[in-house]
Design a protein around this motif. Sequence first.
Motif, short mmCIF file in Angstrom:
data_model
loop_
_atom_site.label_atom_id
_atom_site.label_comp_id
_atom_site.label_asym_id
_atom_site.label_seq_id
_atom_site.Cartn_x
_atom_site.Cartn_y
_atom_site.Cartn_z
N UNK A 70 -20.50 -19.03 28.99
CA UNK A 70 -20.93 -20.38 29.32
C UNK A 70 -21.11 -21.27 28.09
N UNK A 71 -21.31 -20.68 26.92
CA UNK A 71 -21.48 -21.46 25.68
C UNK A 71 -20.81 -20.70 24.54
N UNK A 72 -19.48 -20.67 24.51
CA UNK A 72 -18.76 -19.82 23.55
C UNK A 72 -19.01 -20.17 22.09
N UNK A 73 -19.40 -21.41 21.80
CA UNK A 73 -19.59 -21.82 20.41
C UNK A 73 -21.05 -21.82 19.98
N UNK A 74 -21.94 -21.40 20.84
CA UNK A 74 -23.36 -21.40 20.48
C UNK A 74 -23.65 -20.28 19.49
N UNK A 75 -24.24 -20.65 18.36
CA UNK A 75 -24.65 -19.64 17.37
C UNK A 75 -26.01 -19.10 17.75
N UNK A 76 -26.13 -17.78 17.79
CA UNK A 76 -27.40 -17.11 18.05
C UNK A 76 -27.75 -16.30 16.81
N UNK A 77 -29.01 -16.37 16.40
CA UNK A 77 -29.43 -15.69 15.18
C UNK A 77 -30.04 -14.32 15.43
N UNK A 78 -30.73 -14.17 16.57
CA UNK A 78 -31.38 -12.89 16.85
C UNK A 78 -31.44 -12.66 18.35
#
Length: 326
Positions: A252-260
């Motif tokens: 749903x959000x392929x470009x979202x960066x997740x840190x942890x």
Amino acid sequence: MSALASGGPAFVALGGGHGLSATLSALRLMSDQLTAVVTVADDGGSSGRLRDELGVLPPGDLRMALAALCDDSEWGRTWRDVLQHRFSSSGDLDRHAVGNLLIVALWELLGDTVEGLDWVAKLLGARGRVLPMAAVPLEIEADVDKGDGVTCVVRGQSAVAVVGERITQVRLVPEAPPACPEAVAAVESADWVVLGPGSWFTSVLPHLLVPELAAALHRTSARRVVVLNLEPDAGETDGMRAEDYIDVLRRHAPDLRVDAVVADPGAVEDVSVLVERTRAIGARLLLRQVGSSDGSARHDPLRLAAALRDVVDGFLGDVGTRTADA
């Protein structure tokens, strides 16, 4: 208590219902700078009735977030209980929550959704602010895999929540609703954004489908933390494994960066697979026991706070400089 409790970093928590309440109960042990950004797609119960009758945002999840942030004093706890109290009768008031009626009354008197929520927060002595994710009531629409290549569309949060079959995609109706400006501003100025736990398709993912809010989540220099559920819901996430939550988020959000990513080891069937999925979204995996000791599928506030504190401490060396590509 950690030094974080004095002031602390600015947290924005996204979600709705019991999952968001659990996150807020943990974060209030870490910081005084808290903002809850709440899903506004509920169409059942007291909230759904008020929404249909008065054309307002469904107040229920907003009420629960406010209750989770109430001041830990006799005053705060008493007003929290008043807010959460439901009438029981054979008439029109049956199952209405007092807080829902209070919130809607303030909206009518003040003509401003955010101002009304801020007044309830003052009444509770809330440690933080509660905001809707969108300025208009929303509906959730889901594509459901029926098997043998057959897909059907299920509409409405209460219907999607109990679908019991694999959901492949969710959408909002209207498709591009206006975001709450204060929610967008909170995400942009946050130090940390927390997604989950909660009903994945109906409470967590919808925030990524409001264009202005999604844009803010992508461009903010805040660190982003995903907290995974302890077990699948009987309806919308039935049969999902820990790594599936990450896959759905990425779809749903392929470009979202997740840190942890925070997960309870008891909720992970294959750690190596979850590590691989977590690395694929650029995140670090933190395995910690965060479930309640009573065996229920609820996050324990103290344990979740300790896990989130470990996440924050792990990034303290490089979280201070706020840049677009931090």
